[in-house]
Design a protein around this motif. Structure first.
Motif, PDB file in Angstrom:
ATOM      1  N   HIS A 186      -1.860   5.828  -6.642  1.00 25.56           N
ATOM      2  CA  HIS A 186      -3.118   5.678  -5.846  1.00 25.56           C
ATOM      3  C   HIS A 186      -3.425   7.271  -5.361  1.00 25.56           C
ATOM      4  O   HIS A 186      -4.725   7.894  -6.411  1.00 25.56           O
ATOM      5  CB  HIS A 186      -3.174   4.467  -4.907  1.00 25.56           C
ATOM      6  N   ARG A 197       0.692  -1.334  -0.084  1.00 28.04           N
ATOM      7  CA  ARG A 197      -0.719  -0.136  -0.454  1.00 28.04           C
ATOM      8  C   ARG A 197       0.789   1.437   0.300  1.00 28.04           C
ATOM      9  O   ARG A 197       0.637   2.207  -0.429  1.00 28.04           O
ATOM     10  CB  ARG A 197      -0.901  -0.307   1.421  1.00 28.04           C
ATOM     11  N   ARG A 221       1.497   4.138  -2.699  1.00 29.38           N
ATOM     12  CA  ARG A 221       0.178   5.169  -2.444  1.00 29.38           C
ATOM     13  C   ARG A 221       0.055   6.236  -3.264  1.00 29.38           C
ATOM     14  O   ARG A 221      -1.028   7.127  -4.079  1.00 29.38           O
ATOM     15  CB  ARG A 221       0.266   5.711  -1.191  1.00 29.38           C
ATOM     16  N   SER A 247     -10.250   0.623   1.282  1.00 25.02           N
ATOM     17  CA  SER A 247     -10.075   1.815   1.128  1.00 25.02           C
ATOM     18  C   SER A 247     -11.435   1.947   0.651  1.00 25.02           C
ATOM     19  O   SER A 247     -12.712   1.265   0.663  1.00 25.02           O
ATOM     20  CB  SER A 247      -9.047   2.462   0.135  1.00 25.02           C
ATOM     21  N   ARG A 277      -3.769   9.595  -9.123  1.00 24.62           N
ATOM     22  CA  ARG A 277      -6.160   8.858  -9.758  1.00 24.62           C
ATOM     23  C   ARG A 277      -6.977  10.029  -9.094  1.00 24.62           C
ATOM     24  O   ARG A 277      -8.062   9.632  -9.120  1.00 24.62           O
ATOM     25  CB  ARG A 277      -6.151   7.643 -10.009  1.00 24.62           C
ATOM     26  N   ASP A 290      -6.909   0.419 -10.508  1.00 21.96           N
ATOM     27  CA  ASP A 290      -5.824   1.152  -9.535  1.00 21.96           C
ATOM     28  C   ASP A 290      -5.193   0.228  -8.786  1.00 21.96           C
ATOM     29  O   ASP A 290      -4.228  -0.789  -9.080  1.00 21.96           O
ATOM     30  CB  ASP A 290      -6.876   0.927  -7.825  1.00 21.96           C
ATOM     31  N   PRO A 291      -4.171   1.696  -8.670  1.00 19.97           N
ATOM     32  CA  PRO A 291      -2.453   1.028  -8.671  1.00 19.97           C
ATOM     33  C   PRO A 291      -2.376  -0.003  -6.569  1.00 19.97           C
ATOM     34  O   PRO A 291      -1.529  -0.789  -7.388  1.00 19.97           O
ATOM     35  CB  PRO A 291      -1.440   2.368  -7.922  1.00 19.97           C
ATOM     36  N   TYR A 292      -3.141  -0.059  -5.966  1.00 24.66           N
ATOM     37  CA  TYR A 292      -3.323  -0.175  -4.966  1.00 24.66           C
ATOM     38  C   TYR A 292      -3.590  -2.540  -5.133  1.00 24.66           C
ATOM     39  O   TYR A 292      -3.141  -2.961  -4.710  1.00 24.66           O
ATOM     40  CB  TYR A 292      -4.393  -0.387  -3.633  1.00 24.66           C
ATOM     41  N   TYR A 348      -4.575  -4.533  -2.468  1.00 23.33           N
ATOM     42  CA  TYR A 348      -5.488  -4.710  -2.166  1.00 23.33           C
ATOM     43  C   TYR A 348      -6.257  -6.760  -2.559  1.00 23.33           C
ATOM     44  O   TYR A 348      -5.116  -6.618  -3.944  1.00 23.33           O
ATOM     45  CB  TYR A 348      -7.354  -4.121  -3.288  1.00 23.33           C
TER      46      TYR A 348
END
Length: 99
Positions: free
Chosen positions: A24, A17, A21, A59, A27, A78-80, A86
């Motif tokens: 994330h 994460r 970050r 999140s 975006r 999403d980059p996570y 995730y």
């Protein structure tokens, strides 16, 4: 239409994460700049604003998209998720009532 995006962290996701970050947040800032972000934030794993090493369980993002397919496509990029923070994302239509 508004959509709720719930990113659900995998166990021990804090390092992944933290690494993802900046991308994330970029975006999310783009959505905010376009006037399409209602709210966004992490879900601490413990009852504390800064959970420290306990990390996060996920999140929540509430944002406006043209349709469910567009919201899902945005969430899946999403980059996570790409970094493995995730485990999965849940995307659902959302209807703001209050405030």
């Amino acid at each position: 239409m508004w959509y709720m995006i719930h990113g659900i962290d995998r166990a021990d996701s804090l390092a992944a994460r933290q690494a993802a970050r900046p991308a994330h947040l970029a975006r999310l800032q783009a959505l905010a700049g376009a006037g399409r972000l209602k709210l966004a934030g992490p879900l601490p794993a413990i009852d504390a604003e800064d959970p420290g090493p306990a990390g996060f369980t996920g999140s929540l993002v509430v944002a406006e998209f043209d349709d469910l397919a567009a919201a899902r496509a945005w969430a899946e990029a999403d980059p996570y998720l790409a970094a493995g923070a995730y485990a999965r994302v849940d995307v659902r239509p959302f209807r703001p009532v209050l405030p």
